[in-house]
Structures are given as C-alpha cells and as structure tokens.
Design a protein around this motif. Structure first.
Motif, PDB file in Angstrom:
ATOM      1  N   UNK A   2       0.883  -1.170   0.000  1.00 27.59           N
ATOM      2  CA  UNK A   2       0.000   0.000   0.000  1.00 27.59           C
ATOM      3  C   UNK A   2       0.917   1.214   0.000  1.00 27.59           C
ATOM      4  N   UNK A   3       0.936   1.947  -1.110  1.00 28.87           N
ATOM      5  CA  UNK A   3       1.980   2.938  -1.340  1.00 28.87           C
ATOM      6  C   UNK A   3       1.423   4.357  -1.301  1.00 28.87           C
ATOM      7  N   UNK A   4       1.684   5.060  -0.177  1.00 38.17           N
ATOM      8  CA  UNK A   4       1.280   6.452  -0.007  1.00 38.17           C
ATOM      9  C   UNK A   4       2.442   7.413  -0.275  1.00 38.17           C
ATOM     10  N   UNK A   5       3.517   6.919  -0.888  1.00 42.65           N
ATOM     11  CA  UNK A   5       4.728   7.716  -1.074  1.00 42.65           C
ATOM     12  C   UNK A   5       4.435   9.033  -1.784  1.00 42.65           C
ATOM     13  N   UNK A   6       3.682   8.966  -2.876  1.00 41.22           N
ATOM     14  CA  UNK A   6       3.333  10.163  -3.646  1.00 41.22           C
ATOM     15  C   UNK A   6       2.289   9.784  -4.676  1.00 41.22           C
ATOM     16  N   UNK A   7       1.585  10.783  -5.216  1.00 42.22           N
ATOM     17  CA  UNK A   7       0.688  10.511  -6.333  1.00 42.22           C
ATOM     18  C   UNK A   7       1.459  10.420  -7.649  1.00 42.22           C
ATOM     19  N   UNK A 330     -10.464  -0.360   0.914  1.00 39.58           N
ATOM     20  CA  UNK A 330      -9.919  -1.513   1.637  1.00 39.58           C
ATOM     21  C   UNK A 330      -8.476  -1.264   2.057  1.00 39.58           C
ATOM     22  N   UNK A 331      -7.709  -0.553   1.228  1.00 32.40           N
ATOM     23  CA  UNK A 331      -6.329  -0.216   1.586  1.00 32.40           C
ATOM     24  C   UNK A 331      -6.299   0.649   2.844  1.00 32.40           C
ATOM     25  N   UNK A 332      -7.208   1.597   2.923  1.00 27.57           N
ATOM     26  CA  UNK A 332      -7.250   2.466   4.100  1.00 27.57           C
ATOM     27  C   UNK A 332      -7.616   1.668   5.349  1.00 27.57           C
ATOM     28  N   UNK A 333      -8.574   0.763   5.199  1.00 26.06           N
ATOM     29  CA  UNK A 333      -8.942  -0.101   6.331  1.00 26.06           C
ATOM     30  C   UNK A 333      -7.740  -0.919   6.784  1.00 26.06           C
ATOM     31  N   UNK A 334      -7.014  -1.489   5.827  1.00 24.53           N
ATOM     32  CA  UNK A 334      -5.830  -2.297   6.165  1.00 24.53           C
ATOM     33  C   UNK A 334      -4.739  -1.435   6.787  1.00 24.53           C
ATOM     34  N   UNK A 335      -4.564  -0.221   6.258  1.00 26.36           N
ATOM     35  CA  UNK A 335      -3.533   0.686   6.774  1.00 26.36           C
ATOM     36  C   UNK A 335      -3.774   1.003   8.243  1.00 26.36           C
ATOM     37  N   UNK A 336      -4.987   1.339   8.587  1.00 24.45           N
ATOM     38  CA  UNK A 336      -5.311   1.670   9.980  1.00 24.45           C
ATOM     39  C   UNK A 336      -5.059   0.469  10.883  1.00 24.45           C
ATOM     40  N   UNK A 337      -5.442  -0.716  10.432  1.00 21.34           N
ATOM     41  CA  UNK A 337      -5.217  -1.928  11.211  1.00 21.34           C
ATOM     42  C   UNK A 337      -3.730  -2.165  11.438  1.00 21.34           C
ATOM     43  N   UNK A 338      -2.929  -1.999  10.373  1.00 21.32           N
ATOM     44  CA  UNK A 338      -1.483  -2.226  10.476  1.00 21.32           C
ATOM     45  C   UNK A 338      -0.842  -1.211  11.417  1.00 21.32           C
ATOM     46  N   UNK A 339      -1.221   0.062  11.303  1.00 23.61           N
ATOM     47  CA  UNK A 339      -0.637   1.090  12.168  1.00 23.61           C
ATOM     48  C   UNK A 339      -0.959   0.829  13.630  1.00 23.61           C
ATOM     49  N   UNK A 340      -2.172   0.435  13.912  1.00 21.17           N
ATOM     50  CA  UNK A 340      -2.543   0.118  15.296  1.00 21.17           C
ATOM     51  C   UNK A 340      -1.698  -1.030  15.828  1.00 21.17           C
ATOM     52  N   UNK A 341      -1.492  -2.034  14.992  1.00 18.17           N
ATOM     53  CA  UNK A 341      -0.679  -3.177  15.415  1.00 18.17           C
ATOM     54  C   UNK A 341       0.767  -2.766  15.662  1.00 18.17           C
ATOM     55  N   UNK A 342       1.295  -1.894  14.796  1.00 21.09           N
ATOM     56  CA  UNK A 342       2.679  -1.435  14.972  1.00 21.09           C
ATOM     57  C   UNK A 342       2.835  -0.642  16.262  1.00 21.09           C
ATOM     58  N   UNK A 343       1.950   0.312  16.485  1.00 25.07           N
ATOM     59  CA  UNK A 343       2.082   1.183  17.651  1.00 25.07           C
ATOM     60  C   UNK A 343       1.815   0.462  18.963  1.00 25.07           C
ATOM     61  N   UNK A 344       1.117  -0.628  18.904  1.00 26.49           N
ATOM     62  CA  UNK A 344       0.849  -1.379  20.123  1.00 26.49           C
ATOM     63  C   UNK A 344       1.811  -2.555  20.293  1.00 26.49           C
ATOM     64  N   UNK A 345       2.799  -2.636  19.390  1.00 31.81           N
ATOM     65  CA  UNK A 345       3.797  -3.690  19.504  1.00 31.81           C
ATOM     66  C   UNK A 345       4.864  -3.283  20.512  1.00 31.81           C
ATOM     67  N   UNK A 346       5.829  -4.119  20.676  1.00 38.37           N
ATOM     68  CA  UNK A 346       6.904  -3.854  21.649  1.00 38.37           C
ATOM     69  C   UNK A 346       8.181  -3.391  20.971  1.00 38.37           C
ATOM     70  N   UNK A 347       8.054  -2.830  19.754  1.00 37.55           N
ATOM     71  CA  UNK A 347       9.252  -2.322  19.080  1.00 37.55           C
ATOM     72  C   UNK A 347       9.803  -1.156  19.865  1.00 37.55           C
ATOM     73  N   UNK A 348      11.090  -1.167  20.124  1.00 40.47           N
ATOM     74  CA  UNK A 348      11.722  -0.129  20.924  1.00 40.47           C
ATOM     75  C   UNK A 348      12.358   0.917  20.006  1.00 40.47           C
ATOM     76  N   UNK A 349      12.334   2.151  20.441  1.00 46.28           N
ATOM     77  CA  UNK A 349      12.929   3.232  19.650  1.00 46.28           C
ATOM     78  C   UNK A 349      14.384   2.922  19.344  1.00 46.28           C
TER      79      UNK A 349
END
Length: 351
Positions: A2-7, A330-349
């Motif tokens: 899902x590519x939001x880089x640019x139009x 559907x891409x937007x729905x998937x994007x929101x789901x993925x971002x929520x999963x990333x931010x709630x993960x345990x990835x450390x800065x």
C-alpha cells in the motif's frame, strides 16, 4: 504494498495506453507533432491562457518559467517551504544566475504581503541590491499538507504584483486538486497569475510530463529555454497522447482522493500515538506525527514498510500520506489496522 509515497506513482489507465498506439506523431522541436499541438491547445484553453508548452517534468517547467521571467542577477521570491526552493536542486541559481529569496511560508501556504514588501529595497536604484523579478506561489502547497490558496488571497497577491510591476507565477503541480477543493473552475484560480505549470503525472495519472501555460510571449521564451535545457523532444506525441486523455477524463475523479484523504485522516486521529489535524486536510495529502515514545518517525516508517505500507517524511518529523487512484477503501482499512498493530507492539525506539 500500500503505497502512499506520492501521487507520482500512479500508472496510466488502459485508455491512456491505447491512445499511445493511435497518436499522430511528428518532430515536436519543429512544431510538427499533431498530438502535442492538440494537447497544448487544449491545456491553454482549459486554464484560460493564450498558449501552453508541454514539458518533460514539473522541475523543468518551473526552471524554464523562472529563467524566462528573471534576468541574470535578479531574484525570484519563493516560499521557504516551497518545492521550488527545497526540492529542485537550486536550478535557477545554477542555470540562470538567479537568486532565490526565501519568504516565510504561512501555515496556509501563502506568502504574506508584508513579507513580500520587505523583499523589495527601499531604493530600487541602489546598485547594491538584486531586484525582485518574480513571485512564485505553490498551489496546492505540498509541505503545508496539500492546502489550497484562497481566491481572496490570490486576488490580493495579483494586485500586489500589478502595483509593483512584477509577474506572479504559480507552481500548480496539483492545481486541479486546489480547484476541486475550493469548488471552482480552474480559471477562477489561473486568472490571478501570469503563468503556471501543472503536473500531468501526479493524480491525473499520465506517465510523464507537465504543462506551462501563460501568454504567447512567455510560452515562446519557455520553449526556447526548454530546448536549451535539453527538453526538446521529437515524436513526443507518444507522451502527449496519454496526457491529453488524463486532462479529458481524470480531473473530476480527484474528488475521490480528497474524500479518502479525509477518511484516512479521521481514522488516524483516533489512534493513540498519532497527532493529525483533520480540519487541515484540503485535498489528497495528509500530514501526521508519531507521538508514541517507542518510535521516531524513522523507526515508524521502517516498521510500516516491513508491513507493506509506504509513507514518506516531509520535514520536522512529519509523515506524509498521499492518496491517489490506486489507494482503495480496503487499503485504508488495512492501513489503519497495520498502524494500530505497529504502535501497540513492543518495538523499541532505535534512533
């Protein structure tokens, strides 16, 4: 992905590809490519200008226009957050001996009359000063989140230009987005500027190119400079044909991108760890920040890409998402789901 880089990543439609096969070709340097001629006539009429010139890129379109207006040793007044000033490699200085004077960009993408006035020397006959020869605007404004300049402001800036005998040039890469955002015909915008360029290869989805439109005198000079810069093309109808289809069929659908951008912004705003202002979404660009302490903008972008979502950083730690016709609901729905999963993960800065 899902590519939001640019139009700019948009691909041509089937109708555009078919038009290439049917294009009537000739040597455009000699003005003999019928398809290019048709495109330029159509673009000039569409924008309410006398003439137009097909350019290989928006960067060359801006450079040729600035050089056409500004003699060597003069200066172009440009926004300090503008694409011309930041992303175009200082071309006017390198190629044209022209000084950029950066003017503070307001939050709405405008340049204040007061700041522009201060860029003029009190004594224009004082030989110490480079004199302003051009004012450059950007509409919509990329680094201000795709905001459209108001018609009242454009009217004001045109009066200022006329009073000071200085032309107004618009980098209108996404000017059709601006027109749709304001709910007006494109000519309501272009009447306030002496010339402009707009991109064919962003939301309009043509494969290559931009248009400069303006007076016949300006376009003749732009065409000469285009040749000097190496932009003269031979059977350019192969590129002009899909560009013409883009102008004829793709403008109104940009509204869909605007609607999806508002939806994405609203759903991003509801996620803990993200800061975004939905009221600032004018067109197809969303700016947001990561305020989750476990991430920097860089580590977030890396995590997103690993999960098949691509964004870009647009200065000051801001992340940009650009909606285009390949982004689905559907891409937007998937994007929101993925971002929520990333931010709630345990990835450390990590940075």
């Amino acid at each position: 992905m899902i590519n939001y880089l640019s139009d700019t990543i948009t691909l041509p439609t089937d109708a555009m590809m078919q038009s290439i096969q049917e294009a009537k070709l000739g040597d455009d340097v000699y003005g003999q490519d019928e398809t290019v001629n048709h495109l330029e006539e159509f673009a000039a009429k569409l924008t309410g200008k006398e003439a137009a010139c097909f350019m290989p890129s928006g960067t060359m379109a801006n450079l040729a226009s600035i050089m056409a207006y500004c003699p060597r040793g003069t200066k172009a007044l440009v926004g300090d957050e503008s694409d011309i000033y930041i992303f175009e490699a200082g071309g006017a200085s390198v190629c044209g001996g022209i000084m950029y004077e950066p003017i503070r960009t307001q939050s709405d993408g405008s340049l204040s009359i007061e700041d522009l006035t201060n860029a003029f020397p009190i004594d224009k006959n004082d030989p110490q000063f480079a004199l302003p020869a051009l004012i450059c605007l950007e509409n919509t404004h990329n680094r201000c989140g795709g905001k459209a300049l108001s018609l009242d402001y454009l009217s004001e800036i045109k009066r200022f230009g006329d009073e000071n005998h200085i032309p107004i040039y618009m980098d209108g890469a996404r000017v059709f987005n601006a027109a749709l955002s304001l709910g007006v015909d494109i000519k309501e915008i272009t009447q306030h500027v002496d010339s402009l360029q707009f991109c064919l290869s962003k939301g309009l989805s043509a494969p290559v190119g931009s248009i400069v439109s303006g007076t016949k005198q300006h376009i003749n000079e732009v065409r000469r400079i285009r040749k000097m810069l190496g932009g003269g093309m031979r059977q350019a109808g192969i590129l002009a044909a899909p560009a013409l289809v883009a102008l004829q069929t793709m403008i109104d659908r940009l509204t869909e991108d605007h609607q999806k951008a508002k939806r994405l912004a609203k759903e991003l705003e509801a996620i803990d760890g993200i800061e975004v202002e939905t009221k600032d979404v004018h067109s197809n660009i969303i700016m947001f920040k990561i305020i989750n302490e476990n991430f920097t903008w860089k580590s977030f972008l890396e995590a997103a890409e690993k999960n098949n979502v691509i964004f870009s950083e647009m200065g000051y730690g801001r992340i940009r998402a650009v909606i285009h016709r390949h982004i689905t609901d559907d891409d937007i729905t998937s994007t929101i789901k993925i971002i929520k999963e990333i931010l709630h993960s345990n990835i450390i800065k990590a940075y």
